[in-house]
Design a protein around this motif. Structure first.
Motif, PDB file in Angstrom:
ATOM      1  N   ALA A  43       0.991  -0.994  -0.222  1.00  0.00           N
ATOM      2  CA  ALA A  43       0.534  -0.490   0.369  1.00  0.00           C
ATOM      3  C   ALA A  43       0.766   1.138  -0.076  1.00  0.00           C
ATOM      4  N   LEU A  44       2.332   1.251   0.801  1.00  0.00           N
ATOM      5  CA  LEU A  44       2.868   2.855   1.398  1.00  0.00           C
ATOM      6  C   LEU A  44       3.658   2.503  -0.086  1.00  0.00           C
ATOM      7  N   ASN A  45       4.056   1.687  -0.638  1.00  0.00           N
ATOM      8  CA  ASN A  45       5.073   1.105  -2.196  1.00  0.00           C
ATOM      9  C   ASN A  45       5.764   2.580  -2.482  1.00  0.00           C
ATOM     10  N   ASP A  46       5.696   3.494  -3.370  1.00  0.00           N
ATOM     11  CA  ASP A  46       6.008   5.198  -3.998  1.00  0.00           C
ATOM     12  C   ASP A  46       5.727   6.154  -3.282  1.00  0.00           C
ATOM     13  N   THR A  47       4.198   5.957  -2.548  1.00  0.00           N
ATOM     14  CA  THR A  47       2.989   7.031  -2.272  1.00  0.00           C
ATOM     15  C   THR A  47       4.120   7.869  -1.734  1.00  0.00           C
ATOM     16  N   PRO A  48       3.743   9.585  -1.459  1.00  0.00           N
ATOM     17  CA  PRO A  48       4.312  10.234  -0.419  1.00  0.00           C
ATOM     18  C   PRO A  48       4.064  10.114   0.932  1.00  0.00           C
ATOM     19  N   ILE A  49       4.779  10.335   1.240  1.00  0.00           N
ATOM     20  CA  ILE A  49       4.511   9.920   3.257  1.00  0.00           C
ATOM     21  C   ILE A  49       4.990  11.057   4.174  1.00  0.00           C
ATOM     22  N   THR A  50       4.375  11.444   4.950  1.00  0.00           N
ATOM     23  CA  THR A  50       4.357  12.051   6.168  1.00  0.00           C
ATOM     24  C   THR A  50       4.016  11.474   7.290  1.00  0.00           C
ATOM     25  N   HIS A  51       5.243  11.554   7.789  1.00  0.00           N
ATOM     26  CA  HIS A  51       4.978  10.843   9.448  1.00  0.00           C
ATOM     27  C   HIS A  51       5.172  11.563   9.808  1.00  0.00           C
ATOM     28  N   MET A  52       4.355  11.958  11.426  1.00  0.00           N
ATOM     29  CA  MET A  52       4.007  12.391  11.977  1.00  0.00           C
ATOM     30  C   MET A  52       3.858  11.825  13.879  1.00  0.00           C
ATOM     31  N   PHE A  53       4.907  12.369  14.551  1.00  0.00           N
ATOM     32  CA  PHE A  53       4.582  11.409  16.360  1.00  0.00           C
ATOM     33  C   PHE A  53       4.408  12.260  17.062  1.00  0.00           C
ATOM     34  N   ASN A  54       4.291  11.419  18.286  1.00  0.00           N
ATOM     35  CA  ASN A  54       3.788  12.288  19.821  1.00  0.00           C
ATOM     36  C   ASN A  54       4.969  12.463  20.606  1.00  0.00           C
ATOM     37  N   TRP A  55       5.127  12.497  21.687  1.00  0.00           N
ATOM     38  CA  TRP A  55       6.635  13.350  22.382  1.00  0.00           C
ATOM     39  C   TRP A  55       7.682  12.656  22.224  1.00  0.00           C
ATOM     40  N   TRP A  56       6.950  10.680  22.698  1.00  0.00           N
ATOM     41  CA  TRP A  56       7.927  10.087  23.192  1.00  0.00           C
ATOM     42  C   TRP A  56       8.168   9.701  21.378  1.00  0.00           C
ATOM     43  N   ASN A  57       7.308   8.995  20.677  1.00  0.00           N
ATOM     44  CA  ASN A  57       8.227   8.820  19.629  1.00  0.00           C
ATOM     45  C   ASN A  57       9.166   9.242  19.180  1.00  0.00           C
ATOM     46  N   TYR A  58       8.904  10.667  19.142  1.00  0.00           N
ATOM     47  CA  TYR A  58       9.669  11.595  18.483  1.00  0.00           C
ATOM     48  C   TYR A  58      11.140  11.872  19.100  1.00  0.00           C
ATOM     49  N   THR A  59      11.256  12.007  20.253  1.00  0.00           N
ATOM     50  CA  THR A  59      12.229  11.174  21.232  1.00  0.00           C
ATOM     51  C   THR A  59      12.938  10.126  20.766  1.00  0.00           C
ATOM     52  N   HIS A  60      11.916   8.736  20.841  1.00  0.00           N
ATOM     53  CA  HIS A  60      13.148   7.464  20.919  1.00  0.00           C
ATOM     54  C   HIS A  60      12.990   6.751  19.359  1.00  0.00           C
ATOM     55  N   ILE A  61      12.389   6.768  19.116  1.00  0.00           N
ATOM     56  CA  ILE A  61      11.882   6.387  17.592  1.00  0.00           C
ATOM     57  C   ILE A  61      12.594   6.248  16.580  1.00  0.00           C
ATOM     58  N   SER A  78       8.045  14.858   4.137  1.00  0.00           N
ATOM     59  CA  SER A  78       7.587  15.439   5.008  1.00  0.00           C
ATOM     60  C   SER A  78       7.806  14.803   6.979  1.00  0.00           C
ATOM     61  N   ILE A  79       8.395  15.288   7.612  1.00  0.00           N
ATOM     62  CA  ILE A  79       8.419  14.626   9.001  1.00  0.00           C
ATOM     63  C   ILE A  79       7.427  15.863  10.184  1.00  0.00           C
ATOM     64  N   ILE A  80       6.307  15.624  10.687  1.00  0.00           N
ATOM     65  CA  ILE A  80       5.966  16.586  11.858  1.00  0.00           C
ATOM     66  C   ILE A  80       6.525  16.410  13.026  1.00  0.00           C
ATOM     67  N   SER A  81       6.975  16.832  13.647  1.00  0.00           N
ATOM     68  CA  SER A  81       7.126  16.816  15.125  1.00  0.00           C
ATOM     69  C   SER A  81       5.913  16.914  15.774  1.00  0.00           C
ATOM     70  N   PRO A  82       5.754  16.451  16.661  1.00  0.00           N
ATOM     71  CA  PRO A  82       4.240  16.472  17.502  1.00  0.00           C
ATOM     72  C   PRO A  82       4.321  18.454  18.491  1.00  0.00           C
ATOM     73  N   TYR A  83       3.111  18.949  18.455  1.00  0.00           N
ATOM     74  CA  TYR A  83       2.591  19.297  18.957  1.00  0.00           C
ATOM     75  C   TYR A  83       3.665  21.058  18.476  1.00  0.00           C
ATOM     76  N   THR A  84       2.831  22.110  18.670  1.00  0.00           N
ATOM     77  CA  THR A  84       3.495  23.729  17.970  1.00  0.00           C
ATOM     78  C   THR A  84       5.005  24.272  18.782  1.00  0.00           C
ATOM     79  N   LYS A  85       4.995  24.936  17.960  1.00  0.00           N
ATOM     80  CA  LYS A  85       6.674  25.766  18.328  1.00  0.00           C
ATOM     81  C   LYS A  85       6.612  26.077  19.635  1.00  0.00           C
ATOM     82  N   GLU A  86       6.274  26.559  20.485  1.00  0.00           N
ATOM     83  CA  GLU A  86       5.927  27.110  21.530  1.00  0.00           C
ATOM     84  C   GLU A  86       6.877  25.947  22.855  1.00  0.00           C
ATOM     85  N   VAL A  87       5.841  24.647  22.035  1.00  0.00           N
ATOM     86  CA  VAL A  87       6.577  23.465  23.411  1.00  0.00           C
ATOM     87  C   VAL A  87       7.515  22.468  22.438  1.00  0.00           C
ATOM     88  N   GLY A  88       7.964  22.903  21.264  1.00  0.00           N
ATOM     89  CA  GLY A  88       9.217  21.964  20.301  1.00  0.00           C
ATOM     90  C   GLY A  88      10.011  21.786  21.243  1.00  0.00           C
TER      91      GLY A  88
END
Length: 214
Positions: A43-61, A78-88
């Motif tokens: 399903a993923l194949n060559d389709t564009p992917i955005t990867h989004m995380f919660n804090w724990w996964n963003y930090t550890h995974i 693209s990779i999206i850091s969780p939450y907005t810049k204020e708490v990035g």
């Protein structure tokens, strides 16, 4: 883009072959064991992917997924850091197929659709990373949003599609409330398709619930 698919990791993800062709995928949190589920790689194949995380996964995974060549094997755009810049907590530099993958904070433009609590650590928030990914996808899509792997931690169907161990998570009723009030009833020109093992009722007319097996 016309169509977006959000992939969470619940048991309904095993029905990924029911999804139509989409313009982009949004993957939620770690995607390692999930790649062994029949149909996921195809399903993923060559389709564009955005990867989004919660804090724990963003930090550890992310470091482990870099080591496993996920970001060069798949078309992660693209990779999206969780939450907005204020708490990035900073942005990664991740090598993808065609150079560094753009990494950004959750967009300020979506703050009006998030829950706000001045006393919260995050101020602008959502009940789960899956909720945040669906809101993000609704803002991207012009026509359809397909949601799979989101089973609302419902008793009897809760668990990862990969079979990996998991613990009870977020309040499923609060997750549903957010989706209905902050997404489905706001993005009324988008058709939403929810593929789930959970019992989901009383949704707006622009939402079709497709019940799938565990």
């Amino acid at each position: 883009m016309e169509t977006v698919a959000i992939c969470c990791r619940g048991k309904s993800l095993k029905s990924i072959d029911k999804l139509p062709h989409v313009d982009t995928f949004i993957l939620v949190n770690e995607f390692t064991d999930e790649l062994n589920i029949p149909g996921v790689k195809q399903a993923l194949n060559d389709t564009p992917i955005t990867h989004m995380f919660n804090w724990w996964n963003y930090t550890h995974i992310i470091p482990g997924m870099i080591s496993n060549n996920f970001y060069t094997e798949y078309n992660v755009t693209s990779i999206i850091s969780p939450y907005t810049k204020e708490v990035g907590r900073g942005l990664y530099s991740v090598q993808g197929r065609s150079g560094l993958i753009p990494c950004s904070y959750y967009p300020d433009e979506l703050k009006p659709y998030m829950w706000y609590n001045d006393n919260s650590t995050y101020k602008w928030d959502f009940p789960s990373c899956g909720n945040g990914a669906i809101l993000y996808g609704a803002a991207l899509a012009r026509k359809e949003v397909h949601i799979i792997g989101l089973d609302f931690f419902q008793q009897g169907v809760h668990g990862y599609a990969s079979g990996a161990e998991t613990t009870p998570g977020h309040d499923g009723n609060i997750m549903k409330k957010f989706l209905i009030e902050q997404v489905f009833e706001v993005f009324v020109d988008i058709n939403f398709y929810l593929y789930t093992c959970a019992d989901v009722k009383d949704v707006p007319s622009n939402v079709k619930v497709i019940t799938v097996e565990q």
